[in-house]
Scaffold this motif. Structure first.
Motif, short mmCIF file in Angstrom:
data_model
loop_
_atom_site.label_atom_id
_atom_site.label_comp_id
_atom_site.label_asym_id
_atom_site.label_seq_id
_atom_site.Cartn_x
_atom_site.Cartn_y
_atom_site.Cartn_z
N LEU A 89 0.82 -1.21 0.00
CA LEU A 89 0.00 0.00 0.00
C LEU A 89 0.86 1.26 0.00
O LEU A 89 0.47 2.28 -0.58
N VAL A 90 2.02 1.20 0.65
CA VAL A 90 2.94 2.35 0.63
C VAL A 90 3.37 2.64 -0.81
O VAL A 90 3.39 3.80 -1.25
N ILE A 91 3.71 1.60 -1.56
CA ILE A 91 4.14 1.78 -2.95
C ILE A 91 2.99 2.32 -3.80
O ILE A 91 3.16 3.24 -4.61
N GLU A 92 1.79 1.75 -3.60
CA GLU A 92 0.63 2.22 -4.36
C GLU A 92 0.34 3.68 -4.07
O GLU A 92 0.06 4.47 -4.99
N GLU A 93 0.41 4.06 -2.80
CA GLU A 93 0.09 5.44 -2.44
C GLU A 93 1.15 6.40 -2.99
O GLU A 93 0.81 7.49 -3.47
N ALA A 94 2.41 6.01 -2.92
CA ALA A 94 3.47 6.87 -3.46
C ALA A 94 3.27 7.09 -4.96
O ALA A 94 3.43 8.22 -5.47
N ASN A 95 2.92 6.03 -5.67
CA ASN A 95 2.68 6.16 -7.11
C ASN A 95 1.47 7.05 -7.40
O ASN A 95 1.48 7.87 -8.33
N ALA A 96 0.41 6.88 -6.60
CA ALA A 96 -0.80 7.68 -6.81
C ALA A 96 -0.53 9.16 -6.54
O ALA A 96 -0.98 10.04 -7.30
N ILE A 97 0.21 9.48 -5.48
CA ILE A 97 0.53 10.88 -5.18
C ILE A 97 1.41 11.47 -6.26
O ILE A 97 1.23 12.63 -6.69
N SER A 98 2.39 10.69 -6.73
CA SER A 98 3.27 11.16 -7.80
C SER A 98 2.49 11.45 -9.08
O SER A 98 2.70 12.49 -9.73
N SER A 113 -0.63 25.66 -8.36
CA SER A 113 0.27 25.87 -7.22
C SER A 113 -0.35 25.36 -5.93
O SER A 113 0.33 24.72 -5.11
N LEU A 114 -1.65 25.62 -5.74
CA LEU A 114 -2.31 25.18 -4.52
C LEU A 114 -2.36 23.66 -4.44
O LEU A 114 -2.08 23.07 -3.39
N MET A 115 -2.71 23.00 -5.55
CA MET A 115 -2.80 21.55 -5.56
C MET A 115 -1.45 20.91 -5.30
O MET A 115 -1.32 19.96 -4.51
N GLN A 116 -0.41 21.41 -5.95
CA GLN A 116 0.91 20.81 -5.78
C GLN A 116 1.45 21.03 -4.37
O GLN A 116 2.10 20.14 -3.81
N LYS A 117 1.19 22.18 -3.79
CA LYS A 117 1.62 22.42 -2.40
C LYS A 117 0.89 21.48 -1.44
O LYS A 117 1.49 20.89 -0.53
N THR A 118 -0.42 21.33 -1.65
CA THR A 118 -1.19 20.44 -0.77
C THR A 118 -0.72 19.00 -0.92
O THR A 118 -0.61 18.27 0.07
N LEU A 119 -0.43 18.57 -2.13
CA LEU A 119 0.06 17.21 -2.36
C LEU A 119 1.42 16.99 -1.70
O LEU A 119 1.69 15.92 -1.14
N ARG A 120 2.30 18.00 -1.76
CA ARG A 120 3.60 17.89 -1.09
C ARG A 120 3.42 17.77 0.42
O ARG A 120 4.05 16.94 1.08
N ASP A 121 2.56 18.62 0.97
CA ASP A 121 2.31 18.57 2.42
C ASP A 121 1.68 17.24 2.82
O ASP A 121 2.03 16.66 3.85
N TYR A 122 0.77 16.78 1.98
CA TYR A 122 0.10 15.50 2.28
C TYR A 122 1.10 14.34 2.24
O TYR A 122 1.07 13.45 3.10
N ALA A 123 2.00 14.36 1.26
CA ALA A 123 3.00 13.29 1.16
C ALA A 123 3.89 13.25 2.40
O ALA A 123 4.27 12.17 2.86
N GLN A 124 4.20 14.43 2.96
CA GLN A 124 5.02 14.47 4.17
C GLN A 124 4.32 13.83 5.36
O GLN A 124 4.95 13.19 6.21
N THR A 125 2.99 13.97 5.42
CA THR A 125 2.25 13.38 6.54
C THR A 125 2.10 11.87 6.42
O THR A 125 1.70 11.21 7.38
N ARG A 126 2.41 11.34 5.22
CA ARG A 126 2.26 9.89 5.02
C ARG A 126 3.54 9.13 5.33
O ARG A 126 3.60 7.91 5.15
N ILE A 127 4.58 9.84 5.79
CA ILE A 127 5.85 9.21 6.12
C ILE A 127 5.89 8.90 7.61
O ILE A 127 5.67 9.78 8.44
#
Length: 219
Positions: A89-98, A113-127
């Motif tokens: 699931l970690v691999i699947e989620e990383a691919n989906a966020i990318s 800009s807003l979407m990409q910033k939110t996606l970056r912030d969201y990816a950090q919370t998934r670590i």
């Protein structure tokens, strides 16, 4: 209804793994000594008890520890299966966020800009570098849930003007994958070996140590 807490939950959740191992090793030593003392007490009351067949004792010990090996193997199998599920699931989620991050570049500013910033912030919370569930991880999960809501609101705002186009459909599908896989991973992260199984395993280990001490007797 959620799973009821197990007998040894305070140990599992409040002690480091190395300390838990040392503690239970000490419990096994005490259980073995208790078995030895029980043997000596019975032998003092009935001296003939020491004439039991060595072969019979060997069969009993082999059966007890054979069953223990089976239970431990089954427990490790369950743990490994759940670990593999979470890793997938970690691999699947990383691919989906990318993928969502790349497709968001097709949007116009300020949505891009807003979407990409939110996606970056969201990816950090998934670590979760420590791989354990503690108060910090719980706070991180709450932030992740808040960012999911924010991500969906921004997606709706961005695609609403072009909602009938194929690009909107592809982008919505990608964001849905991010949210759905995130939910599945969140559930899988809490899916540990049932505490009742761990209770039975640890108690059986202590009982096996006591029986071993009784069988060895004065040896």
């Amino acid at each position: 209804m959620g799973e009821r807490g197990g007998l040894l939950d305070p140990l599992f959740h409040n002690m480091p793994l190395w300390l838990l191992g040392l503690t239970w090793f000490g419990v096994c030593l005490l259980a073995r000594e208790a078995g030895v003392q029980l043997y000596r007490w019975r032998k003092a009351r009935n001296p003939a008890i020491g004439e039991n067949s060595i072969a019979a004792q060997a069969h009993i010990v082999a059966a007890i520890f054979g069953l223990l090996a089976f239970v431990i193997g089954l427990t490790f199998s369950i743990a490994l299966e759940r670990f593999d599920t979470r890793r997938g699931l970690v691999i699947e989620e990383a691919n989906a966020i990318s993928t969502a991050y790349l497709r968001s570049s097709l949007l116009d500013d300020p949505d891009r800009s807003l979407m990409q910033k939110t996606l970056r912030d969201y990816a950090q919370t998934r670590i979760a570098p420590e791989g354990i569930w503690d108060e910090q991880t719980e706070a991180q999960m709450k932030l992740s849930l808040a960012l999911r809501t924010q991500l969906w609101d921004q997606t709706r705002t961005a695609v609403f003007p072009v909602r009938e186009t194929e690009m909107a459909s592809y982008f919505l599908e990608t964001i849905n994958d991010v949210l759905n896989i995130g939910t599945r991973r969140q559930v899988a992260a809490r899916a540990h070996i049932p505490t009742r199984i761990m209770d039975v395993l640890f108690i059986y280990i202590a009982v096996a140590a006591a029986v071993l001490g009784y069988m060895l007797g004065d040896q």
